[in-house]
Design a protein around this motif. Structure first.
Motif, mmCIF file in Angstrom:
data_model
loop_
_atom_site.group_PDB
_atom_site.id
_atom_site.type_symbol
_atom_site.label_atom_id
_atom_site.label_comp_id
_atom_site.label_asym_id
_atom_site.label_seq_id
_atom_site.Cartn_x
_atom_site.Cartn_y
_atom_site.Cartn_z
ATOM 1 N N TYR A 175 -107.123 85.167 62.347
ATOM 2 C CA TYR A 175 -106.422 85.936 62.178
ATOM 3 C C TYR A 175 -106.633 86.837 62.559
ATOM 4 C CZ TYR A 175 -106.159 88.841 57.440
ATOM 5 O OH TYR A 175 -105.443 89.323 56.442
ATOM 6 N N THR B 91 -105.640 80.602 52.834
ATOM 7 C CA THR B 91 -106.467 80.501 53.281
ATOM 8 C C THR B 91 -106.079 81.429 54.704
ATOM 9 O OG1 THR B 91 -107.072 79.555 52.709
ATOM 10 C CG2 THR B 91 -108.595 79.962 54.820
ATOM 11 N N TRP C 266 -111.332 89.601 50.298
ATOM 12 C CA TRP C 266 -111.726 89.251 51.138
ATOM 13 C C TRP C 266 -112.292 89.074 51.660
ATOM 14 C CZ3 TRP C 266 -109.385 83.814 51.929
ATOM 15 C CH2 TRP C 266 -108.486 83.131 50.661
ATOM 16 N N THR D 27 -115.630 88.373 55.555
ATOM 17 C CA THR D 27 -115.520 87.886 55.968
ATOM 18 C C THR D 27 -117.360 87.331 55.719
ATOM 19 O OG1 THR D 27 -114.524 88.780 56.844
ATOM 20 C CG2 THR D 27 -115.741 87.376 58.319
ATOM 21 N N HIS E 128 -123.381 82.948 58.004
ATOM 22 C CA HIS E 128 -122.250 82.993 59.271
ATOM 23 C C HIS E 128 -123.268 81.488 59.546
ATOM 24 C CE1 HIS E 128 -119.661 81.693 62.910
ATOM 25 N NE2 HIS E 128 -119.199 82.664 61.911
ATOM 26 N N ARG F 64 -117.798 81.019 56.211
ATOM 27 C CA ARG F 64 -116.763 81.493 56.981
ATOM 28 C C ARG F 64 -116.448 82.711 56.420
ATOM 29 N NH1 ARG F 64 -119.892 79.194 59.684
ATOM 30 N NH2 ARG F 64 -119.221 77.614 61.376
ATOM 31 N N LEU F 65 -116.074 82.577 54.578
ATOM 32 C CA LEU F 65 -115.564 83.564 54.032
ATOM 33 C C LEU F 65 -115.896 83.173 52.916
ATOM 34 C CD1 LEU F 65 -111.802 82.991 55.444
ATOM 35 C CD2 LEU F 65 -112.548 84.975 55.893
ATOM 36 N N ARG G 39 -105.317 84.961 54.411
ATOM 37 C CA ARG G 39 -105.716 85.769 53.328
ATOM 38 C C ARG G 39 -105.776 86.226 52.392
ATOM 39 N NH1 ARG G 39 -110.448 87.116 57.653
ATOM 40 N NH2 ARG G 39 -110.394 85.357 58.982
ATOM 41 N N VAL H 95 -114.344 84.914 48.901
ATOM 42 C CA VAL H 95 -113.327 85.670 48.151
ATOM 43 C C VAL H 95 -114.218 86.446 47.016
ATOM 44 C CG1 VAL H 95 -110.980 85.047 47.306
ATOM 45 C CG2 VAL H 95 -111.953 84.156 49.099
ATOM 46 N N LEU I 233 -110.174 80.184 61.657
ATOM 47 C CA LEU I 233 -110.130 80.832 61.074
ATOM 48 C C LEU I 233 -110.787 82.129 61.375
ATOM 49 C CD1 LEU I 233 -112.682 79.728 58.865
ATOM 50 C CD2 LEU I 233 -110.755 79.866 57.876
ATOM 51 N N GLU I 234 -110.900 81.991 62.699
ATOM 52 C CA GLU I 234 -110.825 83.529 63.272
ATOM 53 C C GLU I 234 -109.872 83.764 63.815
ATOM 54 O OE1 GLU I 234 -113.664 82.118 66.133
ATOM 55 O OE2 GLU I 234 -115.613 82.555 64.597
#
Length: 630
Positions: A386, A450, A399, A401, A407, A412-413, A453, A415, A383-384
């Motif tokens: 991206y 995902t 999207w 963070t 966290h 994590r995300l 994003r 939407v 995920l990081e």
């Protein structure tokens, strides 16, 4: 000075615009006009495009509807004035049209009623008034001559014999359908019992309360159509008041009751039942409740299980998501999300540890950090990794963070959607997921990626209220269930492949067989429809095993099992064998009804899900519990 002019009384003039005269107006039925005015131009009919419903609504809503009539000469609707309505009422009662006319004025004698000595005329009587008429004599002699010659016949006397005849007089006596061979005797009346006796035993007499209840019942609902009474001797019994009524009803029964002869076919009842295998031959399937997962304080709406089958996640109306260890029913983690959890889905890819959670207008992507630490770390790294694109792209969602605090909880995300999200589901590869939004526009279904994003809206226009969506497990198909239909789209060709008619009033849920050629749909009118996609767009079979609405349906990944959870508090597990031989139809056998959930607020089982490897089924209910049946 001149006296003031008194206004003349207004006389309603006849409408003289239509000059066709006194002819039947049906002649103009097929023409757009209805006649001609004084200048000789056509008078067109008014546009009449009202159907029965519009007429009924006008009748209900227009207060002057009762006094509106259609003028046949012009075709226009005319509202009668009060004077005209009064005139109609008077004519209907048989009164005179003019209000001021008095029919009972005193009579005026034109002649005196006393006989005077001088007659009005004193002319002497004619001679012809007392001599037989020669013209009549000639007529009579002609008639006599005609009768003698036989030209005029006397009237025949009327024959008074009735004109009935025997319908079956000339019938072949040996025919099979002969009248006497088909004779069906009238059904006999029920013989009177003790309650109809003039001195019945005391237990047959009604008490006061029973009498009151008998009087309040509808005549059709009463067991007896009379009240039993007791008399000392037969002499004291009065005439029966309903005698003629009952005889008349019996006559009606005899001549109105259709009677027909049933041709009996000797069939063994066992042959009518389809030959289904016994449930014990179809094992393994879940039969007993093994564990109860307690902890939620409100109804548990949704469940999902990790691909390894070790962890279970549940979302509830108490605004929390709980992670459980399957084998021990131990709650490993509680995640408060600040809203009702409508749907939850664990990523089906075993190399990614992610859970998608629908909360109000957002989809949260959560790393539960359970099990293999390397796997959780790899998911975070994925995920990081991206990298945001250089130019900002317009997306239907946002999207975001997660903050440091979120966290720490595992989020994590986020939407963010424009409306409330009601369902989320993953693609089999684990990168794409789809969400359904409570909205009527074409933005109901969104597909998100995902790793990039990136979100997109696959549909140009809305085809109804979307209930749920699913990705095909193998091929690039996408299933969209609306209230009555299931549409199958090809994502590569971007076109509609099939439209399935569910024969249900309102689809609630959908599941697809791991082979991908069969799907099941649950509906709120307590039906479960099984579709064979290769066979037809209509259900291969409709199962009506539940008493109330179906909330969810599920297939097992490896075993030939499917389950449905309903508001009647039960989970029904069925054996659904799909054969590799295309000529053999699927075999559907209900094998077990699993009970245990308590019905709360008229809701029973809200979600069902199978274990990925074992023949176990999980169910979540409105009673705040999750139950595992093994």
């Amino acid at each position: 000075p001149c006296p003031p002019l008194t206004p003349l009384p207004s006389i309603p003039l006849q409408d003289i615009r239509n000059t066709v005269g006194n002819i039947p107006m049906e002649w103009y039925q097929d023409f757009p006009h209805i006649g001609y005015n004084l200048e000789g131009k056509k008078i067109y009919k008014p546009i009449r495009n009202k159907d029965e419903l519009d007429m009924f609504l006008e009748k209900m809503e227009n207060p002057d509807y009762w006094r509106t009539v259609q003028d046949k000469m012009t075709g226009a609707d005319i509202k009668l004035t009060d004077e005209q309505v009064d005139l109609v009422h008077r004519l209907q009662k048989g009164q005179f049209g003019d209000v001021h006319f008095n029919p009972y004025e005193p009579a005026v004698d034109f002649f005196t009623h006393e006989v005077m000595i001088h007659p009005v005329t004193n002319r002497p009587a004619d001679k012809r008034s007392f001599i037989p008429s020669l013209i009549e004599k000639e007529k009579v002699s002609k008639l006599v001559h005609a009768i003698k010659m036989g030209w005029i016949k006397p009237r025949k006397p009327k024959d008074d014999t009735p004109t009935y005849y025997d319908l079956w007089a000339h019938e072949d006596p040996n025919s099979i359908l002969g009248r006497h061979k088909m004779h069906v005797p009238a059904p006999k009346m029920k013989l009177p019992g003790h309650e109809e006796s003039y001195n019945p035993p005391p237990e047959y007499l009604l008490s006061e309360e029973e009498k009151l209840a008998w009087e309040q019942q509808e005549p059709a609902e009463r067991k007896l159509n009379f009240v039993p009474q007791q008399y000392q001797c037969l002499r004291a019994v009065p005439a029966y008041s309903r005698f003629i009524h009952e005889r008349f009803e019996r006559c009606l029964d005899l001549y109105l009751c259709p009677r027909q002869r049933k041709m009996r076919v000797n069939v063994d009842p066992e042959d009518l039942i389809p030959k289904l295998p016994k449930p014990r031959d179809l094992q393994p399937f879940p039969t007993t409740q093994a564990l109860v997962y307690r902890g939620h304080t409100s109804l548990v709406r949704c469940l999902s299980i990790s691909p390894s089958g070790q962890w279970l996640v549940s979302g509830s109306d108490d605004c929390t998501v709980r992670f459980w260890e399957v084998c021990t029913a131990r709650c490993m983690k509680t995640l408060p999300v600040g809203g009702v959890v409508k749907s939850i889905a664990w990523n089906p890819n075993p190399t990614i540890c992610l859970v998608a959670i629908c909360v109000e207008q957002s989809v949260l992507l959560v790393n539960p950090c359970l099990g293999d630490k390397l796997l959780c770390g790899a998911t975070d790294q994925l995920l990081e990794s991206y990298v945001a694109p250089e130019e900002e792209r317009v997306q239907p969602v946002q999207w975001v963070t997660a903050t440091v605090e979120e966290h720490g909880k595992g989020i994590r995300l986020v939407v963010k959607h424009s409306k409330a999200v009601k369902q989320v589901t993953w693609h089999g590869k684990g990168d794409y997921f789809a969400s359904v939004v409570s909205d009527n526009s074409n933005m109901q279904v969104l597909i998100h990626q995902t790793s990039k994003r990136w979100s997109q809206n696959p549909f140009r226009k809305s085809k109804g209220l979307v209930q749920c969506v699913l990705f095909h497990p193998i091929r690039p198909y996408f299933f969209v269930a609306t209230q009555r239909y299931v549409r199958v789209y090809n994502l590569l060709k971007q076109e509609l492949t099939k439209k399935l008619m569910t024969n249900c009033k309102w689809v609630s849920s959908m599941a697809i067989h791991p082979g991908g050629d069969n799907i099941i749909c649950g509906s709120y009118d307590s039906k479960l429809a099984w579709f064979d996609l290769d066979l037809s767009t209509r259900p291969y079979q409709l199962l009506r095993h539940h008493k109330k609405a179906l909330r969810n349906v599920a297939f097992h990944k490896h075993y030939p099992l499917f389950a449905s959870g309903s508001d009647d508090g039960t989970v029904i597990v069925c054996h659904g064998m799909v054969y590799n031989d295309l000529l053999q139809n699927p075999l559907l056998v209900p094998v077990k009804v699993l009970k245990g959930h308590v019905i709360t607020l008229d809701l029973g089982v809200l979600d069902v899900i199978f274990h990925p490897t074992q023949p176990w089924v999980f169910s979540s209910g409105a009673d705040g519990t999750i139950r595992l049946y093994t």
